[in-house]
Design a protein around this motif. Structure first.
Motif, short mmCIF file in Angstrom:
data_model
loop_
_atom_site.label_atom_id
_atom_site.label_comp_id
_atom_site.label_asym_id
_atom_site.label_seq_id
_atom_site.Cartn_x
_atom_site.Cartn_y
_atom_site.Cartn_z
N MET B 1 0.82 -1.21 0.00
CA MET B 1 0.00 0.00 0.00
C MET B 1 0.85 1.26 0.00
O MET B 1 2.03 1.21 0.30
CB MET B 1 -0.95 -0.01 1.19
N VAL B 2 0.24 2.35 -0.35
CA VAL B 2 1.03 3.48 -0.79
C VAL B 2 0.63 4.74 -0.02
O VAL B 2 -0.48 4.84 0.48
CB VAL B 2 0.83 3.62 -2.31
N VAL B 3 1.55 5.64 0.10
CA VAL B 3 1.22 6.88 0.82
C VAL B 3 0.41 7.84 -0.05
O VAL B 3 0.48 7.81 -1.26
CB VAL B 3 2.49 7.58 1.33
N ALA B 4 -0.34 8.72 0.64
CA ALA B 4 -1.36 9.50 -0.05
C ALA B 4 -0.81 10.45 -1.11
O ALA B 4 -1.48 10.77 -2.06
CB ALA B 4 -2.18 10.29 0.95
N ASP B 5 0.44 10.90 -0.99
CA ASP B 5 0.87 11.95 -1.92
C ASP B 5 1.19 11.44 -3.33
O ASP B 5 1.46 12.22 -4.21
CB ASP B 5 2.04 12.75 -1.35
N ASP B 6 1.10 10.11 -3.57
CA ASP B 6 1.24 9.58 -4.93
C ASP B 6 -0.05 9.69 -5.73
O ASP B 6 -0.07 9.42 -6.92
CB ASP B 6 1.56 8.08 -4.92
N ILE B 7 -1.14 9.99 -5.05
CA ILE B 7 -2.44 9.92 -5.72
C ILE B 7 -2.62 11.11 -6.64
O ILE B 7 -2.45 12.26 -6.21
CB ILE B 7 -3.58 9.89 -4.69
N PRO B 8 -2.92 10.85 -7.94
CA PRO B 8 -3.14 11.98 -8.85
C PRO B 8 -4.38 12.77 -8.45
O PRO B 8 -5.18 12.33 -7.64
CB PRO B 8 -3.35 11.32 -10.22
N GLU B 9 -4.53 13.96 -9.05
CA GLU B 9 -5.72 14.77 -8.76
C GLU B 9 -6.97 14.03 -9.22
O GLU B 9 -6.91 13.12 -10.05
CB GLU B 9 -5.62 16.12 -9.48
N SER B 10 -8.12 14.47 -8.69
CA SER B 10 -9.36 13.76 -8.99
C SER B 10 -9.94 14.17 -10.33
O SER B 10 -9.94 15.35 -10.67
CB SER B 10 -10.40 14.08 -7.91
N ALA B 11 -10.42 13.17 -11.09
CA ALA B 11 -11.17 13.48 -12.29
C ALA B 11 -12.64 13.66 -11.92
O ALA B 11 -13.35 14.48 -12.47
CB ALA B 11 -11.03 12.36 -13.32
N TYR B 204 -8.10 -7.45 -8.48
CA TYR B 204 -7.32 -7.72 -9.69
C TYR B 204 -7.18 -6.49 -10.57
O TYR B 204 -6.11 -6.20 -11.07
CB TYR B 204 -7.97 -8.86 -10.47
N VAL B 205 -8.28 -5.75 -10.77
CA VAL B 205 -8.25 -4.68 -11.78
C VAL B 205 -8.03 -3.27 -11.21
O VAL B 205 -7.78 -2.36 -11.99
CB VAL B 205 -9.55 -4.65 -12.63
N SER B 206 -8.13 -3.08 -9.89
CA SER B 206 -8.27 -1.70 -9.38
C SER B 206 -6.97 -1.05 -8.95
O SER B 206 -6.07 -1.71 -8.42
CB SER B 206 -9.20 -1.68 -8.17
N ASP B 207 -6.91 0.26 -9.14
CA ASP B 207 -5.90 1.07 -8.49
C ASP B 207 -6.39 1.49 -7.12
O ASP B 207 -5.61 1.75 -6.21
CB ASP B 207 -5.61 2.32 -9.32
N GLN B 208 -7.72 1.59 -7.00
CA GLN B 208 -8.33 2.03 -5.75
C GLN B 208 -9.66 1.30 -5.59
O GLN B 208 -10.42 1.19 -6.54
CB GLN B 208 -8.55 3.56 -5.81
N ILE B 209 -9.89 0.78 -4.39
CA ILE B 209 -11.14 0.07 -4.15
C ILE B 209 -11.90 0.80 -3.04
O ILE B 209 -11.35 1.01 -1.96
CB ILE B 209 -10.89 -1.38 -3.69
N ALA B 210 -13.15 1.20 -3.35
CA ALA B 210 -13.99 1.80 -2.30
C ALA B 210 -14.97 0.73 -1.86
O ALA B 210 -15.77 0.23 -2.67
CB ALA B 210 -14.72 3.02 -2.84
N ILE B 211 -14.89 0.36 -0.59
CA ILE B 211 -15.81 -0.65 -0.09
C ILE B 211 -17.03 0.02 0.49
O ILE B 211 -16.92 0.86 1.39
CB ILE B 211 -15.12 -1.52 0.97
N LEU B 212 -18.19 -0.29 -0.08
CA LEU B 212 -19.44 0.31 0.39
C LEU B 212 -20.17 -0.69 1.26
O LEU B 212 -20.20 -1.88 0.96
CB LEU B 212 -20.34 0.69 -0.80
N LEU B 213 -20.77 -0.19 2.32
CA LEU B 213 -21.55 -1.06 3.18
C LEU B 213 -22.98 -0.52 3.25
O LEU B 213 -23.19 0.69 3.20
CB LEU B 213 -20.94 -1.10 4.58
N PRO B 214 -23.92 -1.43 3.39
CA PRO B 214 -25.33 -0.99 3.39
C PRO B 214 -25.81 -0.57 4.77
O PRO B 214 -25.17 -0.81 5.77
CB PRO B 214 -26.07 -2.24 2.93
N ARG B 215 -26.95 0.07 4.75
CA ARG B 215 -27.77 0.37 5.95
C ARG B 215 -27.03 1.11 7.04
O ARG B 215 -26.67 0.53 8.03
CB ARG B 215 -28.37 -0.93 6.49
N PRO B 216 -26.85 2.38 7.00
CA PRO B 216 -27.03 3.20 5.80
C PRO B 216 -25.79 3.10 4.94
O PRO B 216 -24.71 2.87 5.45
CB PRO B 216 -27.18 4.61 6.39
#
Ligand SMILES: Nc1ncnc2c1ncn2[C@@H]1O[C@H](COP(=O)(O)OP(=O)(O)O)[C@@H](O)[C@H]1O
Ligand SMILES: [Mg+2]
Lengths: 250, 258
Positions: B1-11, B204-216
């Motif tokens: 895993m990588v430190v935050a300052d490598d992350i490009p700006e947001s599209a 396998y495919v992601s540079d970044q994974i956002a894990i969403l959980l339900p309720r809420p």
């Protein structure tokens, strides 16, 4: 049907009924039924007369005009009803009422409103055909795959594009089914309209024949009309089978 | 895993997005950044609002509150900067592969000969050369999704939104798709937002994974796998980091699976 091991072509039972007709006619039981042979001979005479050709032309004109209006009004209205909830709530009860209403009863009203001529007959024809076309177009749009609509929207389709490039094509099999039934109803509409108004087309012809007790002529024209209606309906059924082949594949 | 300052700006940025369907609270106060040129997965159990979020980004749905920005511009509806790949392909059944692929360009008013040139190129690129005149019903599920992908690529949008694009194709085809997708992310200079419910696929495919959980519904965790991306497509599934991340995600999701 098979007889003595031979396969008979479709509708060969009509021959039997034809023979029965001939016997009844020859027996002179009633003046109302002349022999079939006489009717057929009259038929060939009648279709050459100017009166018949004029009636046929006027009928074809009223029929085509009536069907034309039923289609160009019915399909867009049906599609819009399928798309728009408010329009649907407003119009659906009326469409259903008119679909099952005895429209024949409306013809006298139409005569008063639009005169005793072609206009009233064309409107009668349209009224017979249009409701089922509206209802089927609406049903076709209702079953449309939502993601096709979203797809078009996501690529920036205008409402006009969505209408002509998605809704119309997606609903096409149902629309054509409605048009087929509509046209069969239009055949009834155009004849009933003429009979009730009875100064143009076959209505005038029937009036003429019955006033002069020309029963042979009467039956001859009736046979021509039945044959025409049957041919139109069979032709449309054939077209629809071709389209349902496409529909099954979608 | 990588430190935050490598992350490009947001599209793409989503800020405080909430979405209610009547009484159903599909998303609550969800904020997420999507780095430019990278692939971000939305991963979570079904019903947690992944499709809802993707359609809000696409401009197909309006959020109840909150806003989406693409390249600093507020999203108010669909736009030429985004293209959507549908879970059920959403192909026109009455139109050929050529017409389907060029449909997006047709809607954008590109002339016929020009859009067919462009479409022909992308049909080849997704490996469907020779099928230009075929109809969707003549193609397998995998081939149909290639048509959907070619359609989305041909409008040359900067952001590609993909809603479980491989869930309706068989396992072998899916693996091939995943490899091809890595190639696309490398070669096309686009931002990918990819919805999936498969943990392995996401890792396998992601540079970044956002894990969403339900309720809420909310973003539970953001994971940025990085160590195995350039070890070659064949080695990823054996990489210890890959396996660790898969386990870690499963550990956080398992309580939400009945
Ligand atoms: N059109 C809708 N009307 C009502 N509820 C909906 C609608 N679409 C989605 N939902 C509800 O919102 C929640 C999130 O749905 P969705 O975004 O499709 O989840 P996912 O894609 O993660 O499976 C679910 O509980 C679903 O039942
Ligand atoms: Mg979903």
């Amino acid at each position: 049907m098979t007889l003595f091991g031979y396969r008979l072509p479709g509708m060969s039972s009509l021959i039997l009924w034809g023979i029965l007709w001939e016997i009844v006619g020859q027996s002179g039981m009633t003046f109302f039924v002349p022999p079939l042979s006489e009717v057929v001979a009259t038929l060939f005479q009648v279709i050459q007369t100017a009166a018949f050709q004029k009636a046929l032309y006027e009928t074809a004109y009223a029929f085509i005009a009536g069907v034309f209006f039923a289609i160009v009004i019915g399909i867009p209205v049906g599609i819009l009803m399928g798309k728009n909830r408010l329009l649907d709530e407003l119009l659906l009860p009326w469409v259903n009422v008119f679909l099952s209403a005895p429209l024949t009863a409306l013809v006298p009203v139409l005569m008063v409103l639009f005169g005793f001529g072609m206009k009233a007959i064309i409107i009668t024809t349209t009224l017979f055909a249009i409701w089922i076309i509206i209802l089927n177009s609406r049903a076709g749009v209702k079953q449309i795959n939502r993601s096709l609509v979203e797809m078009a929207h996501s690529f920036g389709a205008s409402p006009f594009d969505a209408f002509y490039k998605i809704y119309f094509w997606a609903a096409l099999p149902e629309i054509l089914g409605g048009v087929r039934i509509g046209i069969i109803r239009a055949v009834k509409g155009v004849i009933i309209g003429q009979l009730l108004i009875s100064i143009v087309g076959f209505g005038a012809l029937f009036e003429l024949y019955s006033a002069n007790f020309l029963m042979g002529h009467f039956w001859a024209v009736l046979i021509v009309l039945f044959a025409l209606a049957f041919t139109i309906s069979e032709f449309l059924a054939y077209l629809e089978r071709r389209v349902s082949y496409y529909a099954a594949k979608r | 895993m990588v430190v935050a300052d490598d992350i490009p700006e947001s599209a793409v940025s989503t800020r405080n997005i909430s979405k209610n369907y009547g009484d159903v609270e599909a998303l609550r106060d969800l904020s997420l950044e999507f780095p430019r040129g990278q692939l971000t997965s939305l991963l979570g159990p079904s019903g947690c609002g992944k499709t809802t979020l993707l359609k809000i980004i696409a401009g197909l749905l309006e959020p109840t509150s909150g806003e989406v920005e693409v390249n600093g511009q507020m999203v108010t509806g669909p736009g030429p900067d985004r293209a959507f790949v549908f879970q059920d392909f959403a192909l026109l059944p009455w139109a050929s592969v050529m017409r389907n692929v060029s449909f997006g360009l047709e809607m954008r008013g590109v002339a016929k000969s020009e859009r067919e040139d462009i479409a022909a190129r992308y049909i080849k690129e997704v490996g469907l050369g020779g099928f230009e005149n075929a109809y969707p019903h003549e193609l397998s599920g995998g081939m149909r999704q290639r048509v959907g992908l070619a359609r989305a690529l041909s409008v040359d949008a900067e952001v590609l939104l993909m809603d479980e694009p491989f869930s309706a194709v068989d396992e072998q085809t899916r693996r091939k798709f995943q490899e091809d997708l890595l190639g696309l992310v490398q070669n096309e200079n686009k931002t990918f937002i990819f919805v999936t419910h498969s943990i392995e696929e996401a890792v396998y495919v992601s540079d970044q994974i956002a894990i969403l959980l339900p309720r809420p519904s909310r973003v539970h965790e953001i994971i940025r796998p990085s160590g195995f991306r350039d070890k070659g497509v064949d080695n990823i599934r054996r990489d210890p980091e890959y396996l660790d991340i898969v386990d870690e995600i499963w550990a956080s999701l398992r309580t939400y699976v009945e």
